[in-house]
Design a protein around this motif. Structure first.
Motif, short mmCIF file in Angstrom:
data_model
loop_
_atom_site.label_atom_id
_atom_site.label_comp_id
_atom_site.label_asym_id
_atom_site.label_seq_id
_atom_site.Cartn_x
_atom_site.Cartn_y
_atom_site.Cartn_z
N ALA A 114 0.85 -1.20 0.00
CA ALA A 114 0.00 0.00 0.00
C ALA A 114 0.88 1.25 0.00
CB ALA A 114 -0.91 -0.01 1.23
N GLU A 115 0.52 2.23 -0.82
CA GLU A 115 1.23 3.52 -0.91
C GLU A 115 2.76 3.40 -0.93
OE1 GLU A 115 0.00 6.04 -2.02
OE2 GLU A 115 -2.13 5.89 -1.55
N PRO A 116 3.31 2.87 -2.03
CA PRO A 116 4.77 2.72 -2.13
C PRO A 116 5.54 4.03 -1.85
CG PRO A 116 3.69 1.67 -4.00
CD PRO A 116 2.62 2.39 -3.24
N VAL A 117 4.91 5.16 -2.13
CA VAL A 117 5.57 6.46 -1.95
C VAL A 117 6.11 6.63 -0.52
CG1 VAL A 117 3.46 7.76 -1.35
CG2 VAL A 117 5.37 8.94 -2.46
N GLU A 118 5.41 6.00 0.43
CA GLU A 118 5.81 6.16 1.83
C GLU A 118 7.13 5.48 2.17
OE1 GLU A 118 2.38 4.89 4.10
OE2 GLU A 118 1.13 6.44 3.18
N TRP A 119 7.61 4.63 1.27
CA TRP A 119 8.85 3.89 1.53
C TRP A 119 10.05 4.44 0.78
CZ3 TRP A 119 8.87 0.94 5.58
CH2 TRP A 119 7.64 0.43 6.04
N LEU A 120 9.84 5.47 -0.01
CA LEU A 120 10.96 6.00 -0.82
C LEU A 120 12.10 6.52 0.05
CD1 LEU A 120 8.95 7.76 -3.65
CD2 LEU A 120 10.56 5.86 -3.96
N GLU A 121 11.76 7.24 1.09
CA GLU A 121 12.79 7.80 1.97
C GLU A 121 13.65 6.71 2.58
OE1 GLU A 121 13.88 11.60 4.05
OE2 GLU A 121 11.75 11.36 3.63
N LYS A 122 13.01 5.68 3.08
CA LYS A 122 13.72 4.54 3.69
C LYS A 122 14.65 3.89 2.64
CE LYS A 122 14.72 1.30 6.62
NZ LYS A 122 15.58 1.60 7.76
N CYS A 123 14.16 3.72 1.43
CA CYS A 123 14.97 3.10 0.38
C CYS A 123 16.19 3.96 0.06
CB CYS A 123 14.14 2.87 -0.88
SG CYS A 123 12.97 1.50 -0.70
N ARG A 124 16.00 5.26 0.07
CA ARG A 124 17.15 6.14 -0.19
C ARG A 124 18.18 6.02 0.94
NH1 ARG A 124 17.70 12.49 0.32
NH2 ARG A 124 17.40 11.75 2.45
N GLU A 125 17.70 5.98 2.18
CA GLU A 125 18.61 5.84 3.33
C GLU A 125 19.47 4.60 3.20
OE1 GLU A 125 16.34 5.73 6.96
OE2 GLU A 125 15.48 7.71 6.54
N GLU A 126 18.88 3.54 2.64
CA GLU A 126 19.61 2.26 2.52
C GLU A 126 20.31 2.12 1.17
OE1 GLU A 126 20.05 0.30 5.05
OE2 GLU A 126 18.63 1.32 6.40
N ALA A 127 20.41 3.23 0.43
CA ALA A 127 21.13 3.26 -0.86
C ALA A 127 20.61 2.26 -1.89
CB ALA A 127 22.64 3.05 -0.64
N ILE A 128 19.28 2.13 -1.94
CA ILE A 128 18.65 1.29 -2.97
C ILE A 128 18.83 1.99 -4.32
CG2 ILE A 128 16.42 0.39 -3.78
CD1 ILE A 128 17.58 -1.06 -1.26
N ASP A 129 19.11 1.21 -5.38
CA ASP A 129 19.41 1.81 -6.69
C ASP A 129 18.17 2.23 -7.46
OD1 ASP A 129 22.48 1.53 -7.23
OD2 ASP A 129 21.87 -0.26 -6.14
N LEU A 130 17.09 1.47 -7.33
CA LEU A 130 15.88 1.73 -8.11
C LEU A 130 14.69 1.25 -7.30
CD1 LEU A 130 14.40 2.23 -10.95
CD2 LEU A 130 14.95 -0.15 -11.44
N VAL A 131 13.65 2.08 -7.19
CA VAL A 131 12.45 1.68 -6.46
C VAL A 131 11.27 1.66 -7.41
CG1 VAL A 131 10.95 2.13 -4.48
CG2 VAL A 131 13.35 2.79 -4.38
#
Length: 222
Positions: free
Chosen positions: A73-90
């Protein structure tokens, strides 16, 4: 070159994990083979058996580049966390977004690469094209999201063709039912990223299976 594939297609192993041990073991297994993996994260809206949480999956250390496929649900809410963990593509499933434009805007604000995913029964026309044409990747489910080991369906391949015909030239990922037997069809349709789950993870010899898949791609790209 067939199907408008504009560079060497790439195989990205997917990890659909329900427990930490499996996640660690898969990452370790793919570290020696692949350059990048796709972490599949599904909540109860997408899967009868939800995976480990977003936090858990993205915090697991690895040397691999990571794409994260959010079936939540609402993937947008996880973008910040993914950036913190240096994810390459969300990549987020559009069916669970209240706004595709908002997802794009937030990803760009955070400086993170982003993609949109369409489930098997979702029409290409459900993509907000003004937004989608800017995506770093469009992911097309060729099985229903949230479950491994299903058969690849033709209507998914037709969507890939339609996206290429609309002039989309960046990565198109096919996810679901990709195997040695179906690779040719995927590449012909115009996909250049092949997300591969069970046909790799359940192979008796993962290294041999990986090498076979690579051979298939090389033969096609020549």
């Amino acid at each position: 070159r067939g199907g408008g594939v504009n560079f060497m297609p790439v195989i990205v192993p997917t990890i659909f994990a329900f427990d930490q041990l499996f996640l660690e073991e898969r990452l370790e297994r793919y570290e020696g083979l692949a350059e990048r993996v796709q972490l599949d994260i599904a909540d109860s809206n997408f899967s009868a058996q939800p995976t480990l949480s977003v936090d858990f999956m993205v915090e697991q250390p690895t040397t691999l580049k990571r794409d994260v496929h959010l079936m939540v649900a609402e993937p947008v809410e996880w973008l910040e966390k993914c950036r913190e963990e240096a994810i390459d593509l969300v990549i987020g499933q559009i069916e669970s977004m209240s706004s595709q434009a908002e997802f794009k805007k937030e990803a760009e604000r955070l400086g993170i690469k982003w993609g949109l995913a369409v489930d098997l029964d979702t029409a290409v026309t459900d993509l907000d094209w003004k937004t989608a044409k800017e995506a770093d990747q469009l992911l097309v489910m060729t099985v229903r999201a949230g479950k491994e080991g299903q058969k690849l369906e033709q209507k998914g391949l037709d969507k890939v063709k339609a996206l290429r015909q609309k002039g989309y030239s960046k990565e198109i990922c096919i996810d679901g039912g990709v195997s040695e037997r179906t690779i040719d069809k995927c590449l012909k349709a115009g996909a250049d990223v092949l997300a591969i789950g069970s046909s790799l993870s359940q192979a008796e010899d993962v290294v041999a299976a990986w090498e076979n898949l690579q051979e298939k791609i090389k033969a096609y790209a020549v």
